[in-house]
Scaffold this active site. Structure first.
Site, PDB file in Angstrom:
ATOM      1  N   LYS A  73       2.783  -4.133  10.927  1.00 21.22           N
ATOM      2  CA  LYS A  73       1.457  -4.516  11.415  1.00 21.22           C
ATOM      3  C   LYS A  73       1.596  -5.123  12.795  1.00 21.22           C
ATOM      4  O   LYS A  73       2.625  -5.718  13.122  1.00 21.22           O
ATOM      5  CB  LYS A  73       0.804  -5.553  10.483  1.00 21.22           C
ATOM      6  CG  LYS A  73      -0.699  -5.598  10.610  1.00 21.22           C
ATOM      7  CD  LYS A  73      -1.327  -4.394   9.919  1.00 21.22           C
ATOM      8  CE  LYS A  73      -2.818  -4.439   9.881  1.00 21.22           C
ATOM      9  NZ  LYS A  73      -3.346  -3.434   8.946  1.00 21.22           N
ATOM     10  N   SER A  87      -2.715   8.438   7.324  1.00 16.56           N
ATOM     11  CA  SER A  87      -1.779   8.265   8.449  1.00 16.56           C
ATOM     12  C   SER A  87      -0.472   8.994   8.135  1.00 16.56           C
ATOM     13  O   SER A  87       0.121   9.651   8.995  1.00 16.56           O
ATOM     14  CB  SER A  87      -1.473   6.791   8.686  1.00 16.56           C
ATOM     15  OG  SER A  87      -2.479   6.201   9.457  1.00 16.56           O
ATOM     16  N   ASN A 116     -16.171   0.400  10.808  1.00 14.62           N
ATOM     17  CA  ASN A 116     -15.623   1.710  10.403  1.00 14.62           C
ATOM     18  C   ASN A 116     -15.611   1.829   8.890  1.00 14.62           C
ATOM     19  O   ASN A 116     -16.080   2.820   8.325  1.00 14.62           O
ATOM     20  CB  ASN A 116     -14.179   1.864  10.895  1.00 14.62           C
ATOM     21  CG  ASN A 116     -14.112   1.880  12.394  1.00 14.62           C
ATOM     22  OD1 ASN A 116     -15.003   2.411  13.043  1.00 14.62           O
ATOM     23  ND2 ASN A 116     -13.074   1.274  12.947  1.00 14.62           N
ATOM     24  N   LYS A 126       0.840  -1.210   0.000  1.00 15.87           N
ATOM     25  CA  LYS A 126       0.000   0.000   0.000  1.00 15.87           C
ATOM     26  C   LYS A 126       0.871   1.256   0.000  1.00 15.87           C
ATOM     27  O   LYS A 126       0.571   2.227  -0.689  1.00 15.87           O
ATOM     28  CB  LYS A 126      -0.919   0.011   1.231  1.00 15.87           C
ATOM     29  CG  LYS A 126      -2.045  -1.007   1.155  1.00 15.87           C
ATOM     30  CD  LYS A 126      -2.896  -0.990   2.420  1.00 15.87           C
ATOM     31  CE  LYS A 126      -3.911  -2.128   2.402  1.00 15.87           C
ATOM     32  NZ  LYS A 126      -4.750  -2.190   3.600  1.00 15.87           N
TER      33      LYS A 126
HETATM   34  P1  NAD Z   1     -14.593  -3.002  12.202  1.00 10.67           P
HETATM   35  O1  NAD Z   1     -14.149  -3.832  13.317  1.00 10.67           O
HETATM   36  O2  NAD Z   1     -14.954  -1.592  12.476  1.00 10.67           O
HETATM   37  O3  NAD Z   1     -15.851  -3.685  11.485  1.00 10.67           O
HETATM   38  C1  NAD Z   1     -15.854  -4.984  10.997  1.00 10.67           C
HETATM   39  C2  NAD Z   1     -17.250  -5.288  10.461  1.00 10.67           C
HETATM   40  O4  NAD Z   1     -17.252  -6.568   9.864  1.00 10.67           O
HETATM   41  C3  NAD Z   1     -18.324  -5.331  11.551  1.00 10.67           C
HETATM   42  O5  NAD Z   1     -19.557  -4.905  11.005  1.00 10.67           O
HETATM   43  C4  NAD Z   1     -18.393  -6.821  11.885  1.00 10.67           C
HETATM   44  O6  NAD Z   1     -19.650  -7.187  12.469  1.00 10.67           O
HETATM   45  C5  NAD Z   1     -18.195  -7.415  10.511  1.00 10.67           C
HETATM   46  N1  NAD Z   1     -17.652  -8.757  10.540  1.00 10.67           N
HETATM   47  C6  NAD Z   1     -16.655  -9.240  11.299  1.00 10.67           C
HETATM   48  N2  NAD Z   1     -16.427 -10.540  11.020  1.00 10.67           N
HETATM   49  C7  NAD Z   1     -17.299 -10.868  10.049  1.00 10.67           C
HETATM   50  C8  NAD Z   1     -17.566 -12.064   9.336  1.00 10.67           C
HETATM   51  N3  NAD Z   1     -16.887 -13.181   9.589  1.00 10.67           N
HETATM   52  N4  NAD Z   1     -18.543 -12.031   8.391  1.00 10.67           N
HETATM   53  C9  NAD Z   1     -19.223 -10.901   8.150  1.00 10.67           C
HETATM   54  N5  NAD Z   1     -19.020  -9.741   8.792  1.00 10.67           N
HETATM   55  C10 NAD Z   1     -18.077  -9.736   9.728  1.00 10.67           C
HETATM   56  O7  NAD Z   1     -13.434  -3.129  11.112  1.00 10.67           O
HETATM   57  P2  NAD Z   1     -13.104  -2.093   9.949  1.00 10.67           P
HETATM   58  O8  NAD Z   1     -12.164  -1.079  10.467  1.00 10.67           O
HETATM   59  O9  NAD Z   1     -14.349  -1.653   9.280  1.00 10.67           O
HETATM   60  O10 NAD Z   1     -12.262  -3.021   8.990  1.00 10.67           O
HETATM   61  C11 NAD Z   1     -12.870  -4.027   8.172  1.00 10.67           C
HETATM   62  C12 NAD Z   1     -11.859  -4.511   7.156  1.00 10.67           C
HETATM   63  O11 NAD Z   1     -11.448  -3.424   6.349  1.00 10.67           O
HETATM   64  C13 NAD Z   1     -10.563  -5.085   7.738  1.00 10.67           C
HETATM   65  O12 NAD Z   1     -10.077  -6.080   6.864  1.00 10.67           O
HETATM   66  C14 NAD Z   1      -9.639  -3.906   7.763  1.00 10.67           C
HETATM   67  O13 NAD Z   1      -8.296  -4.284   7.804  1.00 10.67           O
HETATM   68  C15 NAD Z   1     -10.037  -3.251   6.459  1.00 10.67           C
HETATM   69  N6  NAD Z   1      -9.720  -1.849   6.399  1.00 10.67           N
HETATM   70  C16 NAD Z   1     -10.340  -0.931   7.155  1.00 10.67           C
HETATM   71  C17 NAD Z   1     -10.040   0.402   7.006  1.00 10.67           C
HETATM   72  C18 NAD Z   1     -10.705   1.444   7.832  1.00 10.67           C
HETATM   73  O14 NAD Z   1     -10.687   2.590   7.461  1.00 10.67           O
HETATM   74  N7  NAD Z   1     -11.289   1.115   8.932  1.00 10.67           N
HETATM   75  C19 NAD Z   1      -9.113   0.805   6.117  1.00 10.67           C
HETATM   76  C20 NAD Z   1      -8.484  -0.148   5.346  1.00 10.67           C
HETATM   77  C21 NAD Z   1      -8.814  -1.467   5.492  1.00 10.67           C
END
Ligand code: NAD
Length: 429
Positions: A121, A363, A236, A109
């Site tokens: 990480k 970031s 998020n 990335k």
């Molecule tokens: P989060 O913890 O805020 O939310 C995760 C969501 O996924 C929740 O709604 C949860 O209920 C759901 N979930 C968890 N396990 C699940 C499953 N097995 N099946 C279906 N739904 C499931 O996490 P996040 O920050 O939104 O991150 C989610 C993904 O996106 C991760 O892989 C993270 O690395 C990636 N990501 C997030 C961001 C960000 O801005 N937050 C940025 C880049 C990548």
């Protein structure tokens, strides 16, 4: 690649199992990208594993007076370009290989968004839902004490990830500043604004993915206005992506959380869902008629955005995906074999290392603002983010056309190039 050939390791007969191992599949795509760029085998030897991997044990005094010892990790994939950077996740299912793979994706990335960093990480094996506020604070501070020797604003910069947030970043920053005996906002990103956080950081990952959705729609001739979108995950990333898409005039027909999914071909009430979701990104428990996550992925839509967790699109369901565009907002939601199936079916897949680059990009902006002590407004942050994301998307799309490869391989080609060139300049390889 000889005896230790990563393509042989998992055995010919178990291709899909190999696919589900994030580290192995990441190594295979990195190897492919390096070969296509004409780099020598020693470049792969350098990049196939993190240069540093720390495992720690973190004793935490629990509210009932007992002591529980948690396992934590911190990986530095490669610091040839600059310090490493990357999130810390609190999750009951993480393991060492996954943290290694995630650190490699952070390197990719950073290369894709043209940032002066390599990938890092970290994570703690825990279930944050079962911890009180006080226990979470003690665990966060304990983690920083355990990894303090290998992190710092010019060494390795943590950030939020799954189940970690700005409050946890604030505790971690405070603990680091206490250890070092000076204020160190540049130690960590994703902090509250008051403590040196950046405008736009909370939604940067989601905005980066939304910009990729817009670019992907443009090249496939799909108008976002009225386009039907399914977002898996309402945390998020997922909830903000759903919000951005709703604001662009797209119709969000499906969302989900870990307990199930909501689907309505006429569109869901996104404003209501955003109001009702809890801090863990769950909302479906409030509704009847919930379908499963597996069913959701196979519903009719134009754009599918996996934004929850890894290994969601596999050989089992790749043939049944109805979307024209898949944008991977989560890390590793599509296996290698499923990527091949989707590509063969003419579905445009925007890979995680590109669609997920928005978070680390802001970031970087936060770190720059901390260094200069001068803070930008939200427009300046989002304009700069848009510029970087569009430029990365277009560069990767052009490479995929020129080399006749899918967007994942093209993104890896962009992502690894600087790591190898910097390692060569430094005389490492
Ligand atoms: P989060 O913890 O805020 O939310 C995760 C969501 O996924 C929740 O709604 C949860 O209920 C759901 N979930 C968890 N396990 C699940 C499953 N097995 N099946 C279906 N739904 C499931 O996490 P996040 O920050 O939104 O991150 C989610 C993904 O996106 C991760 O892989 C993270 O690395 C990636 N990501 C997030 C961001 C960000 O801005 N937050 C940025 C880049 C990548």
């Amino acid at each position: 690649m000889g005896k230790n050939d990563v393509t042989n390791r998992a055995g010919e007969n178990d291709k899909e199992k190999e696919n589900l191992n994030l580290l192995t599949s990441t190594q295979i795509v990195i190897h492919d990208a390096l070969k296509r760029l004409g780099f020598k085998e020693n470049a792969f030897e350098m990049l196939k594993e993190p240069i540093r991997m720390l495992n720690v044990r973190i004793p935490v005094r629990m509210d009932d007076g007992s002591v529980k010892v948690f396992t934590g990790f911190r990986a530095h994939h490669n610091d040839s370009v600059g310090p490493t950077i990357g999130g810390v996740r609190f999750h009951p299912k993480i393991n060492e290989d996954e943290i290694k793979a995630l650190s490699m994706w952070m390197s990719l990335k950073c290369g894709i968004a043209d940032l002066p960093f390599g990938g890092g990480k970290g994570g703690i094996l825990c279930n944050p839902r079962t911890l009180s506020f006080g226990e979470l604070e003690r665990l966060s501070r304990g983690y920083v004490r355990s990894i303090s020797q290998v992190v710092g604003p010019t060494k390795d910069i943590p950030a939020p990830d799954m189940y970690t947030n700005s409050q946890i970043m604030a505790w971690m920053m405070d603990e680091y500043s206490r250890l070092r005996k000076f204020d160190s906002p540049g130690f960590i990103t994703g902090k509250p604004l008051l403590l040196g956080g950046s405008e736009g950081r909370e939604e940067a990952g989601a905005l980066g993915a939304a910009i990729c959705i817009e670019e992907a729609a443009k090249i496939t001739g799909l108008s976002l206005k009225g386009a039907r979108i399914i977002v898996q995950g309402f945390g998020n990333a997922g909830s903000s992506i759903a919000k951005f898409m709703h604001q662009s005039g797209a119709i969000v027909v499906g969302i989900s959380d870990v307990y199930g999914a909501l689907y309505d071909p006429n569109g869901l009430n996104i404003d209501y869902l955003l109001q009702r979701r809890d801090s863990f990104g769950t909302v479906t428990s409030l509704f009847d008629g919930v379908i499963t996550n597996e069913e959701l992925l196979e519903q009719e839509c134009d754009i599918l955005v996996p934004a929850a967790t890894s290994n969601q699109i596999t050989v089992k369901n790749a043939q049944n995906i109805k979307a024209r565009i898949v944008v991977e907002a989560a890390n590793g939601p599509t296996t290698r074999e499923a990527t091949r199936i989707l590509s063969e079916r003419g579905i445009l897949l925007v890979p995680d290392v590109l669609a997920g680059a928005g978070g680390v990009t802001v970031s970087y902006f936060e770190w720059v603002q901390n260094k200069q002590g001068y803070y930008w407004d939200e427009k300046e942050v989002t304009d700069k983010l848009r510029e970087k994301m569009v430029s990365a998307f277009q560069q990767i799309y052009a490479i995929s056309k020129n080399h006749n490869v899918n967007l994942r391989v093209a993104a890896y080609m962009v992502g690894v190039r600087k790591l190898v060139e910097a390692s060569e300049f430094r005389g490492w390889i």
